[in-house]
Write an enzyme that holds these catalytic residues in place. Structure first.
Site, PDB file in Angstrom:
ATOM      1  N   GLU A 155       0.829  -1.049  -0.014  1.00 55.94           N
ATOM      2  CA  GLU A 155       0.240  -0.021  -0.094  1.00 55.94           C
ATOM      3  C   GLU A 155       0.869   1.224   0.127  1.00 55.94           C
ATOM      4  O   GLU A 155       0.543   2.210   0.799  1.00 55.94           O
ATOM      5  CB  GLU A 155      -0.925  -0.111   1.235  1.00 55.94           C
ATOM      6  CG  GLU A 155      -2.014  -1.399   1.272  1.00 55.94           C
ATOM      7  CD  GLU A 155      -2.589  -1.424   0.090  1.00 55.94           C
ATOM      8  OE1 GLU A 155      -3.288  -0.268  -0.387  1.00 55.94           O
ATOM      9  OE2 GLU A 155      -3.053  -2.660  -0.218  1.00 55.94           O
ATOM     10  N   LYS A 172       2.473   1.309  -5.307  1.00 53.56           N
ATOM     11  CA  LYS A 172       3.524   0.259  -6.386  1.00 53.56           C
ATOM     12  C   LYS A 172       2.636   0.292  -7.749  1.00 53.56           C
ATOM     13  O   LYS A 172       3.368   0.408  -8.924  1.00 53.56           O
ATOM     14  CB  LYS A 172       3.777  -0.757  -5.831  1.00 53.56           C
ATOM     15  CG  LYS A 172       4.712  -1.947  -6.676  1.00 53.56           C
ATOM     16  CD  LYS A 172       5.091  -3.091  -5.899  1.00 53.56           C
ATOM     17  CE  LYS A 172       4.193  -4.042  -5.728  1.00 53.56           C
ATOM     18  NZ  LYS A 172       3.457  -3.680  -4.431  1.00 53.56           N
ATOM     19  N   THR A 173       1.420   0.018  -7.637  1.00 50.76           N
ATOM     20  CA  THR A 173       0.866  -0.178  -9.163  1.00 50.76           C
ATOM     21  C   THR A 173       0.593   1.238  -9.442  1.00 50.76           C
ATOM     22  O   THR A 173       0.620   1.252 -11.090  1.00 50.76           O
ATOM     23  CB  THR A 173      -0.713  -0.667  -8.507  1.00 50.76           C
ATOM     24  OG1 THR A 173      -0.674  -1.864  -8.014  1.00 50.76           O
ATOM     25  CG2 THR A 173      -1.321  -0.747  -9.820  1.00 50.76           C
ATOM     26  N   LYS A 215       1.682  -9.010 -13.762  1.00 54.54           N
ATOM     27  CA  LYS A 215       1.578  -8.995 -12.583  1.00 54.54           C
ATOM     28  C   LYS A 215       1.633 -10.445 -12.119  1.00 54.54           C
ATOM     29  O   LYS A 215       0.615 -11.281 -12.473  1.00 54.54           O
ATOM     30  CB  LYS A 215       0.143  -8.374 -12.074  1.00 54.54           C
ATOM     31  CG  LYS A 215      -0.145  -8.579 -10.983  1.00 54.54           C
ATOM     32  CD  LYS A 215       0.620  -7.634  -9.858  1.00 54.54           C
ATOM     33  CE  LYS A 215       0.142  -7.589  -8.327  1.00 54.54           C
ATOM     34  NZ  LYS A 215       0.932  -6.818  -7.462  1.00 54.54           N
ATOM     35  N   GLY A 237       3.825  -6.602  -2.689  1.00 49.53           N
ATOM     36  CA  GLY A 237       4.505  -6.260  -1.395  1.00 49.53           C
ATOM     37  C   GLY A 237       6.030  -6.120  -1.944  1.00 49.53           C
ATOM     38  O   GLY A 237       6.306  -5.294  -2.660  1.00 49.53           O
ATOM     39  N   GLY A 297       6.222   6.757  -3.916  1.00 45.12           N
ATOM     40  CA  GLY A 297       5.080   6.203  -4.570  1.00 45.12           C
ATOM     41  C   GLY A 297       3.809   7.170  -4.335  1.00 45.12           C
ATOM     42  O   GLY A 297       2.799   7.050  -5.084  1.00 45.12           O
ATOM     43  N   SER A 298       3.923   7.949  -3.061  1.00 48.75           N
ATOM     44  CA  SER A 298       2.960   8.775  -2.886  1.00 48.75           C
ATOM     45  C   SER A 298       3.244  10.150  -2.241  1.00 48.75           C
ATOM     46  O   SER A 298       3.555   9.917  -0.774  1.00 48.75           O
ATOM     47  CB  SER A 298       1.692   8.074  -2.215  1.00 48.75           C
ATOM     48  OG  SER A 298       0.739   8.874  -1.785  1.00 48.75           O
ATOM     49  N   PRO A 310       2.598  12.115  -7.146  1.00 46.65           N
ATOM     50  CA  PRO A 310       1.670  12.784  -6.245  1.00 46.65           C
ATOM     51  C   PRO A 310       0.818  11.822  -5.761  1.00 46.65           C
ATOM     52  O   PRO A 310      -0.009  11.017  -6.129  1.00 46.65           O
ATOM     53  CB  PRO A 310       1.051  13.866  -7.100  1.00 46.65           C
ATOM     54  CG  PRO A 310       1.775  14.084  -8.139  1.00 46.65           C
ATOM     55  CD  PRO A 310       2.179  12.612  -8.539  1.00 46.65           C
ATOM     56  N   ALA A 311       0.558  12.173  -4.368  1.00 45.49           N
ATOM     57  CA  ALA A 311      -0.564  11.411  -3.487  1.00 45.49           C
ATOM     58  C   ALA A 311      -1.990  11.739  -4.273  1.00 45.49           C
ATOM     59  O   ALA A 311      -2.185  12.618  -4.728  1.00 45.49           O
ATOM     60  CB  ALA A 311      -0.913  11.947  -2.358  1.00 45.49           C
TER      61      ALA A 311
END
Length: 247
Positions: free
Chosen positions: A12, A15-16, A37, A113, A171-172, A201-202
Site C-alpha cells: 500500500e 507500487k501499482t 503481475k 508487496g 509512490g505517494s 503525487p498522492a
C-alpha cells in the site's frame, strides 16, 4: 532496458500507480509496453487487478498479463496454500516475461508487496525472478518516517544477491509533506545508495485516465522516459539545512 522489476518496500505504498506512470511515460515516448503481475492477491474472480488498473491509467495499448490469482489479501505463498491453488515458481515468471519481451519494448514486472515476499513453498521471491531475467529493480518507497530503514534494507538485499537497481520512486508524495518526508528526499539517496528517480503525487491513481497519462512523465526521471528533475524537486521541497537523518 527491456525488462524492469517493480518492487515496493512494503504494501500500500503506490507500487501499482508507479508502474502505471512508468508505463504511461514509456507509451508517450513511443514505446510498446506490457505489464506483468505474476501473483495477484486479494482480488476475486472477475474483478480488475493491478495489471488491469495499469491499462486503465496508462492506456489500452498496454498489454496486461496476470499469471496467478488468489482471493485473500496475503503473501502469494500463504494465499495459494489457503486457497488450495498452485503456487508460482520464478521460472514461470521469467518465461512469461521473456515471451512478452519478444514483441514489447518494455515489460514491467510488478511484484506483490516487498522484494522478499514468498511466492512458493521453497521460499522463492521476486528477487529470484529478477536474477533469472538479469533485470534491474525499480524500488517504490513511501515518503515519510520509516522509509530510510525499509528502503535501505531493500537496497542491501538487492546488492547481497548481486541484483541491479535502477533507483527509487516515491509512490505517494503528499501535497503538504511533513518535516520527515522533506528531509527524506535527500537522505533516501545517502542511506540507500540509490538515486531518486521520481515522486508520484498522492492521489494520482484517482485522476481521470487522460490527465494521468498527460502528467505521468512530469513525475519521473528522464531514465524512466520522464521530465522530472531531482534538483528542482529538492529545491522546492527539501529543508534548507539538514541535521540528523530522521528514521
Amino acid at each position: 532496458m527491456s525488462v524492469v522489476i517493480v518492487s515496493g518496500t512494503g504494501t500500500e505504498i503506490g507500487k501499482t500507480v508507479v508502474t502505471s506512470a512508468v508505463a504511461a511515460a514509456a507509451v508517450a515516448a513511443g514505446r510498446s509496453v506490457a505489464v506483468l503481475k505474476p501473483a495477484q492477491t486479494g482480488v476475486g474472480a472477475g474483478e480488475p487487478g493491478d495489471a488491469a488498473e495499469a491499462v486503465r491509467l496508462a492506456g489500452a495499448s498496454v498489454t496486461a498479463t496476470e499469471l496467478a490469482r488468489y482471493p485473500e489479501p496475503l503473501a502469494p505463498d500463504t494465499a495459494a496454500r489457503r486457497s488450495g491453488l498452485p503456487t508460482l515458481a520464478p521460472e514461470e515468471i521469467a518465461e512469461a516475461t521473456r515471451r512478452l519481451s519478444l514483441d514489447h519494448d518494455l515489460v514491467l514486472v510488478e511484484g506483490a508487496g516487498g522484494l522478499l515476499v514468498r511466492f512458493d513453498e521453497a521460499g522463492h521471491t521476486l528477487a529470484d525472478a529478477a536474477r533469472l531475467l538479469d533485470a534491474p529493480t525499480l524500488v517504490v518507497a513511501q515518503a515519510g518516517l520509516g522509509t530510510l530503514n525499509s528502503t535501505t534494507l531493500t537496497a542491501e538485499a538487492l546488492r547481497a544477491r548481486g541484483l541491479g537497481a535502477l533507483g527509487v520512486v516515491i509512490g505517494s508524495w503528499p501535497a503538504d509533506p511533513d518535516l520527515a518526508a522533506r528531509c527524506n528526499l535527500a537522505d533516501l539517496t545517502r542511506s540507500s545508495g540509490l538515486p531518486l528517480l521520481g515522486a508520484v503525487p498522492a492521489g494520482a491513481g484517482g485522476l481521470a485516465a487522460e490527465r494521468f497519462r498527460a502528467e505521468a512523465p512530469s513525475w519521473l526521471d528522464p531514465s524512466l522516459s520522464g521530465t522530472w528533475s531531482e534538483e528542482s524537486f529538492l529545491a522546492d521541497w527539501a529543508p534548507p539545512v539538514f541535521g540528523t537523518a530522521l528514521i
